[in-house]
Design a protein around this motif. Structure first.
Motif, PDB file in Angstrom:
ATOM      1  N   SER A   1      66.369 -60.962 -47.652  1.00 20.40           N
ATOM      2  CA  SER A   1      67.774 -61.082 -48.042  1.00 20.40           C
ATOM      3  C   SER A   1      68.047 -60.362 -49.352  1.00 20.40           C
ATOM      4  O   SER A   1      69.141 -60.441 -49.892  1.00 20.40           O
ATOM      5  CB  SER A   1      68.172 -62.557 -48.143  1.00 20.40           C
ATOM      6  N   SER A   2      67.050 -59.662 -49.871  1.00 22.04           N
ATOM      7  CA  SER A   2      67.211 -58.891 -51.102  1.00 22.04           C
ATOM      8  C   SER A   2      66.641 -57.494 -50.892  1.00 22.04           C
ATOM      9  O   SER A   2      65.907 -57.257 -49.945  1.00 22.04           O
ATOM     10  CB  SER A   2      66.446 -59.528 -52.256  1.00 22.04           C
ATOM     11  N   THR A   3      66.962 -56.632 -51.813  1.00 22.11           N
ATOM     12  CA  THR A   3      66.351 -55.303 -51.826  1.00 22.11           C
ATOM     13  C   THR A   3      65.283 -55.264 -52.916  1.00 22.11           C
ATOM     14  O   THR A   3      65.264 -56.114 -53.809  1.00 22.11           O
ATOM     15  CB  THR A   3      67.408 -54.226 -52.142  1.00 22.11           C
ATOM     16  N   ASP A   4      64.404 -54.274 -52.825  1.00 20.14           N
ATOM     17  CA  ASP A   4      63.399 -54.100 -53.885  1.00 20.14           C
ATOM     18  C   ASP A   4      64.082 -53.983 -55.248  1.00 20.14           C
ATOM     19  O   ASP A   4      63.609 -54.551 -56.235  1.00 20.14           O
ATOM     20  CB  ASP A   4      62.565 -52.828 -53.623  1.00 20.14           C
ATOM     21  N   ASP A   5      65.194 -53.253 -55.290  1.00 22.99           N
ATOM     22  CA  ASP A   5      65.917 -53.064 -56.558  1.00 22.99           C
ATOM     23  C   ASP A   5      66.336 -54.400 -57.167  1.00 22.99           C
ATOM     24  O   ASP A   5      66.143 -54.650 -58.358  1.00 22.99           O
ATOM     25  CB  ASP A   5      67.163 -52.201 -56.329  1.00 22.99           C
TER      26      ASP A   5
ATOM     27  N   ALA B   1      60.598 -55.349 -49.753  1.00 28.48           N
ATOM     28  CA  ALA B   1      61.691 -56.166 -49.214  1.00 28.48           C
ATOM     29  C   ALA B   1      62.460 -55.368 -48.158  1.00 28.48           C
ATOM     30  O   ALA B   1      62.513 -54.129 -48.216  1.00 28.48           O
ATOM     31  CB  ALA B   1      62.627 -56.590 -50.340  1.00 28.48           C
ATOM     32  N   ASP B   2      63.010 -56.079 -47.180  1.00 29.12           N
ATOM     33  CA  ASP B   2      63.722 -55.389 -46.095  1.00 29.12           C
ATOM     34  C   ASP B   2      64.813 -56.310 -45.554  1.00 29.12           C
ATOM     35  O   ASP B   2      64.520 -57.371 -44.999  1.00 29.12           O
ATOM     36  CB  ASP B   2      62.721 -55.035 -44.984  1.00 29.12           C
ATOM     37  N   THR B   3      66.067 -55.918 -45.720  1.00 28.87           N
ATOM     38  CA  THR B   3      67.169 -56.751 -45.251  1.00 28.87           C
ATOM     39  C   THR B   3      67.325 -56.690 -43.732  1.00 28.87           C
ATOM     40  O   THR B   3      68.053 -57.486 -43.158  1.00 28.87           O
ATOM     41  CB  THR B   3      68.497 -56.340 -45.922  1.00 28.87           C
ATOM     42  N   ASN B   4      66.660 -55.751 -43.089  1.00 32.22           N
ATOM     43  CA  ASN B   4      66.659 -55.687 -41.619  1.00 32.22           C
ATOM     44  C   ASN B   4      65.472 -56.504 -41.085  1.00 32.22           C
ATOM     45  O   ASN B   4      64.478 -55.958 -40.610  1.00 32.22           O
ATOM     46  CB  ASN B   4      66.582 -54.226 -41.157  1.00 32.22           C
TER      47      ASN B   4
ATOM     48  N   HIS C   1      62.369 -55.240 -38.820  1.00 28.99           N
ATOM     49  CA  HIS C   1      61.028 -55.222 -39.420  1.00 28.99           C
ATOM     50  C   HIS C   1      60.038 -55.974 -38.533  1.00 28.99           C
ATOM     51  O   HIS C   1      58.914 -55.527 -38.295  1.00 28.99           O
ATOM     52  CB  HIS C   1      61.072 -55.844 -40.820  1.00 28.99           C
TER      53      HIS C   1
END
Ligand SMILES: [Zn+2]
Length: 163
Positions: free
Chosen positions: A95-99, A120-123, A127
């Protein structure tokens, strides 16, 4: 803080420990790859106990090169014939991005975290599908173990197979 509370609890645990001679194979043939999330009890939620399953935990339950090694060794050395990849609802890594996570780490650590690769992967479903395909296509896994993809609901305790 230290570790004294945990070692004291272990001393109690060891008093009644009785699995002395078990060989470490997965008695139920199960390997679970799931997230490090503290709301997930991989054994208890599927009626498993000590010695029944191999458990690999990564941030997000995402497949990594190390967890792939665990799957292969599990199959060919430790009695695994079923692999479950279990992702879960409300996962921070999905639910987050690496950033966004790097900003939190940088703020907490008091130093830049720009070079950290977190994965991290919001998809989340995409994934999971990709990880399942990687496992099913692996030459050391195909024909040796069944591979399934699952979502665990951390609020209600339900486990659902989606792949
Ligand atoms: Zn998670």
């Amino acid at each position: 803080m230290g570790f004294d509370d945990l070692l004291a609890a272990n001393a109690e645990y060891a008093k009644t420990f009785h699995d002395h001679e078990f060989d470490g194979k997965a008695r139920r043939g199960v390997l679970v790859l799931t997230c490090m999330d503290s709301r997930i009890e991989p054994l208890a939620m599927m009626g498993l106990g000590i010695g029944d399953a191999k458990i690999l935990r990564t941030p997000g339950g995402f497949l990594t090169s190390e967890s792939l090694v665990g799957c292969i060794v599990g199959i060919h050395k430790l009695g695994v014939n079923r692999i479950m990849v279990i992702q879960h609802t409300r996962c921070a890594m999905a639910s987050s991005t690496d950033d966004a996570i790097r900003k939190i780490i940088a703020s907490s650590a008091g130093r830049p975290a720009d070079d950290l690769v977190l994965g991290a992967d919001t998809n989340q479903r995409g994934h999971l599908a990709s990880d399942i395909a990687t496992l099913r296509d692996n030459e050391f896994i195909a024909g040796h173990a069944e591979v399934g993809g699952f979502i665990y609901d951390v609020d209600w305790g339900h486990l659902t197979q989606v792949l």
